[in-house]
Design a protein around this motif. Structure first.
Motif, PDB file in Angstrom:
ATOM      1  N   LEU A   1       0.828  -1.204   0.000  1.00  0.00           N
ATOM      2  CA  LEU A   1       0.000   0.000   0.000  1.00  0.00           C
ATOM      3  C   LEU A   1       0.864   1.256   0.000  1.00  0.00           C
ATOM      4  CD1 LEU A   1      -2.720  -1.101   2.569  1.00  0.00           C
ATOM      5  CD2 LEU A   1      -3.041  -0.787   0.119  1.00  0.00           C
ATOM      6  N   ARG A   2       1.988   1.194   0.688  1.00  0.00           N
ATOM      7  CA  ARG A   2       2.914   2.328   0.679  1.00  0.00           C
ATOM      8  C   ARG A   2       3.408   2.618  -0.734  1.00  0.00           C
ATOM      9  NH1 ARG A   2       8.836   1.094   2.630  1.00  0.00           N
ATOM     10  NH2 ARG A   2       8.660   0.030   0.620  1.00  0.00           N
ATOM     11  N   ASP A   3       3.687   1.539  -1.480  1.00  0.00           N
ATOM     12  CA  ASP A   3       4.254   1.687  -2.822  1.00  0.00           C
ATOM     13  C   ASP A   3       3.203   1.751  -3.921  1.00  0.00           C
ATOM     14  OD1 ASP A   3       6.717   1.552  -1.579  1.00  0.00           O
ATOM     15  OD2 ASP A   3       6.947  -0.602  -1.925  1.00  0.00           O
ATOM     16  N   GLY A   4       1.934   1.488  -3.579  1.00  0.00           N
ATOM     17  CA  GLY A   4       0.885   1.484  -4.590  1.00  0.00           C
ATOM     18  C   GLY A   4       0.990   0.313  -5.541  1.00  0.00           C
ATOM     19  N   LYS A   5       1.388  -0.839  -5.043  1.00  0.00           N
ATOM     20  CA  LYS A   5       1.513  -2.038  -5.872  1.00  0.00           C
ATOM     21  C   LYS A   5       0.192  -2.808  -5.842  1.00  0.00           C
ATOM     22  CE  LYS A   5       5.208  -4.572  -5.332  1.00  0.00           C
ATOM     23  NZ  LYS A   5       6.310  -5.308  -4.653  1.00  0.00           N
TER      24      LYS A   5
ATOM     25  N   ARG B   1      -2.182   3.937  -4.013  1.00  0.00           N
ATOM     26  CA  ARG B   1      -1.304   4.184  -2.881  1.00  0.00           C
ATOM     27  C   ARG B   1      -2.109   4.721  -1.706  1.00  0.00           C
ATOM     28  NH1 ARG B   1       3.474   8.119  -1.849  1.00  0.00           N
ATOM     29  NH2 ARG B   1       5.103   6.723  -1.077  1.00  0.00           N
ATOM     30  N   SER B   2      -1.879   4.167  -0.530  1.00  0.00           N
ATOM     31  CA  SER B   2      -2.608   4.593   0.659  1.00  0.00           C
ATOM     32  C   SER B   2      -1.639   4.659   1.830  1.00  0.00           C
ATOM     33  CB  SER B   2      -3.755   3.625   0.977  1.00  0.00           C
ATOM     34  OG  SER B   2      -4.445   4.016   2.145  1.00  0.00           O
ATOM     35  N   GLY B   3      -1.031   5.822   2.012  1.00  0.00           N
ATOM     36  CA  GLY B   3      -0.037   5.981   3.054  1.00  0.00           C
ATOM     37  C   GLY B   3      -0.575   5.793   4.451  1.00  0.00           C
ATOM     38  N   ARG B   4      -1.758   6.327   4.704  1.00  0.00           N
ATOM     39  CA  ARG B   4      -2.311   6.241   6.051  1.00  0.00           C
ATOM     40  C   ARG B   4      -2.612   4.785   6.439  1.00  0.00           C
ATOM     41  NH1 ARG B   4      -1.046   8.791   9.973  1.00  0.00           N
ATOM     42  NH2 ARG B   4      -0.714   6.701  10.749  1.00  0.00           N
TER      43      ARG B   4
ATOM     44  N   LEU C   1       9.011  -2.148  12.607  1.00  0.00           N
ATOM     45  CA  LEU C   1       9.566  -1.077  13.441  1.00  0.00           C
ATOM     46  C   LEU C   1      10.502  -0.207  12.611  1.00  0.00           C
ATOM     47  CD1 LEU C   1      10.513  -3.248  16.559  1.00  0.00           C
ATOM     48  CD2 LEU C   1       8.608  -1.638  16.422  1.00  0.00           C
ATOM     49  N   PHE C   2      11.383  -0.850  11.866  1.00  0.00           N
ATOM     50  CA  PHE C   2      12.332  -0.114  11.042  1.00  0.00           C
ATOM     51  C   PHE C   2      11.622   0.613   9.904  1.00  0.00           C
ATOM     52  CE2 PHE C   2      15.289   0.450   7.564  1.00  0.00           C
ATOM     53  CZ  PHE C   2      16.410   0.963   8.205  1.00  0.00           C
ATOM     54  N   SER C   3      10.657  -0.045   9.275  1.00  0.00           N
ATOM     55  CA  SER C   3       9.945   0.564   8.152  1.00  0.00           C
ATOM     56  C   SER C   3       9.216   1.832   8.576  1.00  0.00           C
ATOM     57  CB  SER C   3       8.947  -0.434   7.551  1.00  0.00           C
ATOM     58  OG  SER C   3       9.621  -1.517   6.942  1.00  0.00           O
TER      59      SER C   3
ATOM     60  N   ASP D   1       7.650   9.678   3.329  1.00  0.00           N
ATOM     61  CA  ASP D   1       7.238   8.628   2.410  1.00  0.00           C
ATOM     62  C   ASP D   1       5.873   8.090   2.832  1.00  0.00           C
ATOM     63  OD1 ASP D   1       7.105   6.618   0.561  1.00  0.00           O
ATOM     64  OD2 ASP D   1       8.637   5.365   1.457  1.00  0.00           O
ATOM     65  N   ALA D   2       4.847   8.421   2.113  1.00  0.00           N
ATOM     66  CA  ALA D   2       3.473   7.954   2.348  1.00  0.00           C
ATOM     67  C   ALA D   2       2.735   8.822   3.371  1.00  0.00           C
ATOM     68  CB  ALA D   2       3.428   6.488   2.773  1.00  0.00           C
ATOM     69  N   VAL D   3       3.425   9.354   4.347  1.00  0.00           N
ATOM     70  CA  VAL D   3       2.819  10.267   5.321  1.00  0.00           C
ATOM     71  C   VAL D   3       3.789  11.435   5.515  1.00  0.00           C
ATOM     72  CG1 VAL D   3       1.480   8.516   6.545  1.00  0.00           C
ATOM     73  CG2 VAL D   3       3.839   8.991   7.244  1.00  0.00           C
TER      74      VAL D   3
END
Length: 227
Positions: free
Chosen positions: A97-101, A105-108, A126-128, A137-139
């Motif tokens: 969803l972050r990448d819109g694959k 794309r839906s950052g939230r 956690l890292f992401s 990125d996304a937000v």
């Protein structure tokens, strides 16, 4: 269990038998190796309600392994696995969803899924989260938030690996230290507050009966205050 008996149970609707039969077919254990047939049994198990098999089907569609690559179908099956509360499914779906694959794309929603997975002890999430907030990125970019998640990731890795400095722990710690430079005392206090609350939630989750990992510790020993 003999292969014939296992197949009979799978044919009768046993999800556990379907999954074991799939495993044996994919690896060629006690029967001729047949990945396509194995994928078929995983699909049947997923359609019968197995969250773990739904995750496996999603991975196959996302990577084009045993099934033709199809991001839209991968999204569909990840969502089914998420319904079963699988942290790794939340993580993978969040990244898609972050990448819109395979979808808009839906950052939230991506952050919500990654946060939920992180609170279940998914170290990659956690890292992401730290990376997402660091890069805008996304937000929207939020450096104190990024710092908090990197600090949590570093200490969580150490705790769950008995003090060992894993690659993820080292990278997370380095990013946390770098982000501290130039932040105001107010920003550092914000990061510390976020870190305390989120780490507490993770610890509580890890202490629940049946948890794969167990950690008992306070807020990470990471100095988020200026000297």
């Amino acid at each position: 269990m003999p292969a014939g008996e296992l197949r009979d149970l799978a044919d009768a609707g046993s999800i556990a038998a379907m999954e074991e039969l799939a495993r044996r077919l994919v690896r060629g254990i006690g029967m001729p190796k047949d990945p396509q047939a194995g994928a078929g049994w995983l699909m049947r198990a997923a359609q019968s309600g197995s969250a773990q098999s739904a995750f496996s089907v999603a991975v196959m569609y996302e990577r084009g392994f045993m099934l033709e690559r199809n991001f839209t179908k991968a999204i569909e099956w990840y969502r089914r696995a998420v319904e079963g509360d699988l942290a790794i499914a939340k993580h993978n779906l969040g990244l898609m969803l972050r990448d819109g694959k395979g979808t808009a794309r839906s950052g939230r929603e991506a952050v919500d899924l990654l946060q939920s997975a992180a609170r279940q002890g998914m170290d990659a999430s956690l890292f992401s989260l730290g990376a997402i907030y660091e890069r805008d990125d996304a937000v929207p970019k939020d450096v104190p938030m990024a710092l908090a998640w990197f600090a949590i990731a570093a200490e969580f890795e150490r705790q769950t690996n008995r003090g060992a400095e894993t690659a993820l722990a080292k990278t997370s710690a380095a990013r946390a230290v770098a982000l501290q430079q130039g932040l105001t005392q107010e920003d550092l206090q914000k990061a510390e507050g976020i870190g305390q609350e989120e780490f507490r939630r993770i610890v509580e989750a890890m202490q629940r009966p049946g948890s794969v990992r167990n950690i008992v510790c306070d807020w990470p020993v990471v100095n988020l205050r200026k000297a």
